[in-house]
Scaffold this motif. Structure first.
Motif, short mmCIF file in Angstrom:
data_model
loop_
_atom_site.label_atom_id
_atom_site.label_comp_id
_atom_site.label_asym_id
_atom_site.label_seq_id
_atom_site.Cartn_x
_atom_site.Cartn_y
_atom_site.Cartn_z
N THR A 87 -1.18 7.96 -9.03
CA THR A 87 -1.89 7.72 -7.50
C THR A 87 -2.20 9.10 -6.89
O THR A 87 -1.29 10.04 -7.20
CB THR A 87 -0.92 6.72 -6.79
OG1 THR A 87 0.46 7.70 -6.73
CG2 THR A 87 -0.66 5.60 -7.43
N LEU A 88 -2.78 8.97 -6.04
CA LEU A 88 -3.58 10.42 -5.48
C LEU A 88 -4.01 9.87 -4.21
O LEU A 88 -4.89 8.80 -3.94
CB LEU A 88 -4.56 11.12 -6.31
CG LEU A 88 -4.85 12.39 -5.80
CD1 LEU A 88 -3.72 13.28 -5.77
CD2 LEU A 88 -6.16 12.66 -6.59
N GLY A 89 -3.63 10.63 -3.06
CA GLY A 89 -4.12 10.31 -1.82
C GLY A 89 -5.02 11.59 -1.37
O GLY A 89 -5.16 12.66 -2.03
N GLU A 90 -5.69 11.69 -0.26
CA GLU A 90 -6.43 12.85 0.47
C GLU A 90 -7.71 12.87 -0.29
O GLU A 90 -7.98 13.19 -1.43
CB GLU A 90 -5.78 14.09 0.28
CG GLU A 90 -4.28 14.22 1.10
CD GLU A 90 -4.70 14.25 2.70
OE1 GLU A 90 -5.61 15.03 3.19
OE2 GLU A 90 -3.99 13.39 3.11
N PHE A 117 0.89 -1.30 0.05
CA PHE A 117 0.02 0.07 0.00
C PHE A 117 0.87 1.22 -0.01
O PHE A 117 0.39 2.20 -0.53
CB PHE A 117 -0.86 0.03 1.06
CG PHE A 117 -1.85 1.24 1.26
CD1 PHE A 117 -2.94 1.62 0.29
CD2 PHE A 117 -1.59 2.28 2.10
CE1 PHE A 117 -3.59 2.47 0.42
CE2 PHE A 117 -2.46 3.26 2.26
CZ PHE A 117 -3.48 3.52 1.44
N GLY A 118 1.98 1.20 0.47
CA GLY A 118 2.88 2.18 0.48
C GLY A 118 3.36 2.72 -0.68
O GLY A 118 3.63 3.77 -1.14
N LYS A 119 3.31 1.85 -1.74
CA LYS A 119 3.46 2.34 -3.05
C LYS A 119 2.37 3.20 -3.88
O LYS A 119 2.56 3.78 -4.70
CB LYS A 119 3.95 0.98 -4.17
CG LYS A 119 4.97 0.24 -3.59
CD LYS A 119 5.19 -1.18 -4.50
CE LYS A 119 6.17 -1.79 -3.84
NZ LYS A 119 6.34 -3.38 -4.58
N VAL A 120 1.19 2.84 -3.17
CA VAL A 120 0.11 3.57 -3.82
C VAL A 120 -0.12 5.03 -3.01
O VAL A 120 -0.37 6.01 -3.59
CB VAL A 120 -1.21 2.85 -3.58
CG1 VAL A 120 -2.42 3.67 -3.94
CG2 VAL A 120 -1.17 1.42 -4.21
#
Length: 222
Positions: free
Chosen positions: A63-66, A45-48
């Motif tokens: 990839t995108l977070g938040e 998951f750290g790669k995402v």
């Protein structure tokens, strides 16, 4: 490769992304990240998302977070109807104003109530001191009043606590949101959090993962 959403519907921001995607008929692959099992800390998951937080998305090589960034990305890419994220500059700015405000107020404070009433007692075996709980409740009530006065104006449960009790305008707004989203989708997104007592009972508070989670939550929600 299609769109992948990395979610745990125990998380409110994850539910927001899930509901938005489903309501707008966006095709995606649901990638379950079990927060209570610590899957967010896995190497995969750290790669995402190097921030180790959900929600996160993978769209091809991107990839995108938040959650707020994800919602805006999906709204633009899939040309969501204007009422989700208006083209009008000032209407859009009002949406952005609320999204920027809610992260450190209503969302944080509501999550704090959940952690204080349910998660932390289950992880530590000890209740939260009454003064801390009272302070958390008062902070949430103040923010809800601001939400009603500033953002709603005249435009109109899982822990045994309804912050909207005695506020008919906000209750009416909540029911309208449920109706617009659709009861079936709303219930589907909230099924896990509404059954929080069941999964909290199953937690092994002595496991290294749960002890690590408890320590982290205690630092965040002081």
């Amino acid at each position: 490769m299609g769109l992948e959403l990395y979610l745990d519907l125990l998380s409110q921001p994850c539910r927001a992304v899930y509901i938005f995607a489903k309501k707008n008929n966006i095709v995606f692959e649901f990638k379950f990240i079990d927060l209570l099992a610590g899957q967010q800390f896995s190497e995969e998951f750290g790669k995402v998302n190097a921030l180790r937080l959900v929600p996160a998305i993978k769209d091809g090589d991107f990839t995108l977070g938040e959650s707020v960034a994800i919602l805006k990305y999906l709204a633009f890419k899939y040309q969501a109807p204007d009422h989700w994220y208006p083209a009008d500059l000032q209407k859009r700015a009002r949406v952005d104003e609320y999204l920027a405000w809610q992260h450190t107020t209503i969302r944080y404070q509501a999550a704090r109530i959940f952690k204080f009433r349910s998660l932390l007692p289950a992880l530590t075996g000890k209740p939260i001191p009454k003064d801390r709980m009272d302070e958390a409740l008062e902070d949430l009530r103040k923010s809800i009043q601001i939400f009603e006065d500033k953002f709603l104006q005249d435009k109109p449960l899982s822990t045994g606590f309804d912050p909207l009790e005695g506020r008919p305008k906000l209750i009416e707004w909540r029911e309208r949101v449920k109706g617009d989203v659709g009861k079936e989708l709303f219930d589907e997104a909230h099924e896990k959090v509404m059954k929080n007592k069941e999964f909290l009972k199953a937690l092994d508070r002595n496991s290294p993962t749960m002890q690590k989670l408890a320590q982290k939550q205690q630092k965040i929600y002081k």
